[in-house]
Design an enzyme around this catalytic site. Sequence first.
Site, mmCIF file in Angstrom:
data_model
loop_
_atom_site.group_PDB
_atom_site.id
_atom_site.type_symbol
_atom_site.label_atom_id
_atom_site.label_comp_id
_atom_site.label_asym_id
_atom_site.label_seq_id
_atom_site.Cartn_x
_atom_site.Cartn_y
_atom_site.Cartn_z
ATOM 1 N N ASP A 515 35.643 -9.753 52.910
ATOM 2 C CA ASP A 515 36.587 -8.889 53.725
ATOM 3 C C ASP A 515 37.218 -7.904 52.556
ATOM 4 O O ASP A 515 38.055 -8.157 52.310
ATOM 5 C CB ASP A 515 37.488 -9.775 54.417
ATOM 6 C CG ASP A 515 38.458 -8.854 55.313
ATOM 7 O OD1 ASP A 515 38.033 -7.655 55.328
ATOM 8 O OD2 ASP A 515 39.528 -9.482 55.746
ATOM 9 N N GLU A 524 31.826 -1.896 57.182
ATOM 10 C CA GLU A 524 32.212 -0.737 57.445
ATOM 11 C C GLU A 524 31.770 -0.923 59.139
ATOM 12 O O GLU A 524 31.065 -1.525 59.621
ATOM 13 C CB GLU A 524 31.355 0.378 56.967
ATOM 14 C CG GLU A 524 31.530 1.674 57.495
ATOM 15 C CD GLU A 524 30.712 2.834 56.824
ATOM 16 O OE1 GLU A 524 31.310 4.131 56.757
ATOM 17 O OE2 GLU A 524 29.926 2.693 56.070
#
Length: 547
Positions: A515, A524
Site C-alpha cells: 500500500d 493505481e
Amino acid sequence: MIATAAFSAQAGNIMVNQMGYLPSGDKFAYVMSEVASDVQLVSVADGRVIAKLERADSVSLPDERQIAAIDFSRVTAPGWYQLVTKGGQSVPFPIEADVYEPLNERLVHALYLQRSGMAVKDRMTGMNRPQSHMQDGQIFRTDAFHKTGTQLDVVGGWYDAGDFGKYVATTTITVARLLEAYRQAPQLYAATKRPGSDKPAIIDESMYALNWLLKMQREDGAVYRKVSGASWPAKVGPWQDNQPRFIYGVSTPETAKFAATMAFAARVIKPYDTNLSRQYLSAAIHAVNYLAIQEEQYIDWQVGDDSGSGPYIANKFDTEPSLDTDVDDRLWAYAELYITTGQDKFKRAFQESYDPQWIDIFEWKNPTSMGVWHLLLAEEKGELREQLVNDLDQVASRYRQQSQQSPFRVANQRFIWGSNKMTAEAGILIAWADFAKGRIDNRSSVQSQMDYLLGANAFDMSFVTNSGTYSVRNLHHLYRIATGVSLPGYLVGGPNEMAQSGVAPKNMGMLSYVDSEKSYAVNEFAIDYNASLIGLIAVHHAYFNHY
C-alpha cells in the site's frame, strides 16, 4: 513472512469481508493456522457467543503460512459481529440486507470524480476542482482525413486512472460493464440519482462517457485510440496539466469495441433518450462498416506514441494471444449488432468467426464473453445457444476449480497488472455460467471474490479506498498526491508479481502488493477496475433475485 508483515502493518489473524455479508448469503472468513482452533462468532452488541465454528483444511500462501477457511453461513440474524479466538479477533462486520449498496454507490460515484472537460463540485467528497483539458486535442500524426496538428473536439470523457490519459479501449469496456450491471440488477441503481437528473447515476455516467466516445470516431467510421500528452504529467491537479494533448491513431480493435458498446448502449439508453439511442446505433453501424472494409487487424501505432500514455496493445508485459488479433473484438461487435438490429448477417458473421478459445474473462484485451453472454440471453434455444452455454461453462469450471484450491478461494490465479479486476471478472464469469445453466450452485464462489477484494486477503485490508475498517490509504493518483484530497470508492489494481514500479515484492503471487503511492503497478486505480467490481456486485445481487 517478515516482508509480508512489513507491507501490511495492520494485518490480523482473522480476515473477513470488512463490508459485511447478506443475511441469506454465504459467509466465509479465514484464519491463520497458528491461531488456536476455537473460533467463536460474537455479537458486538452484547458480547454473546452466537456460534462456535470449525476450520476447514489449511492451504499455503506463497510464503508458506497456512490459511484455513471458516464457514458461518448458517448465521442469518442481522447485526454486528466479530470472530474471536484466543490469538486474536477480526474487525467488526455487519450482516445486513443492504450491506453492499453504499459501496456500490461509491464505486459509481468515483467515475464522476474522474470526469474530464468540466468542473467537478462534489458534495459527497468535497472535491472542488475547475474544468480541465478543455483544448483536447490535436491530431498527433497525419492520416487520410486529418493532418498533424489539426484541432478536433474530443473534450470530455473519464480520466482512465491516476493520470490524465483517456482511452477508447478501457472506456468502452467500462461503459459496457456499467450498462450490463444496470441491465442485470436495475433495482440496485434506481434510487441513486444526481441532483437535477431523472436518470440513475450509473446511466448518467455511462452517457457522459458514451458522448465522448462519439467524438473519437473518424469520418470513415474508424475510431481513434486515445488522448493524452506526449509526456507523463507531473504530480499536479488535472487543471494544472497544460501540455498539448494529442489524439493518437485509429485501430480495428478499438473500433470493434466501440461498435459493440454503442450497439449495446442503444438498447439500454433507449428508454431514457430515443434520439441518443439512434445516434449510438448509427455510430455502431458506421464503425462495423469500416471493419468490413478493413478485414485484418490494423493499429496505427509508431514508436513514440506511448511516451506519455499507456499502450493498450500487445507489449512486453501484455502478451496474451488475443492481442495478436481483433477477432475477439469483432465477435463482441457482431453479437451486439445482431441483438440490437435483428439482422441475420451479424449473427452469421459471429458464427463464421467464433472459436471457443476466445471465451475468457471480460477485459479490454479480450471482450468476447460479453457478446457470448448477451447472445445467450437473446437466443432462447437452438444449437448456437447450447454450444455457447457449454463453452462458457467449461471456462467457468476452470475458475471454479482454482477458487476451490486457492487461499481465500480466489478464482483468478494470474497476479499481474490489474489482478483485482481479473478477480472480479472471474466471479462474474462463474455467475454467468450458473445463470446460463439455470442454476445457483456456485454462488459461494462469486461471494468469495467479493470477500477477497473487500478484506478477506493476506493483508487484512479492503482494496477499495474508504471502504472497510482497514482499506487502501496510499492510492497512486496524481490528483490525490498533489492535493491530499481523499478519493473514496477507488478499487486499486492489486497484487502484481512483475511489480514494474520496483516497490512491491516480486514473484510472490497474491503477496506481491504494498500500500504505497509510489507503487503504481499495484496501487493505481483504473475506471475498468471499478466497473468490474460494480458488475460483480450486480451478479451477486442477481443470485438473490430473478436473474
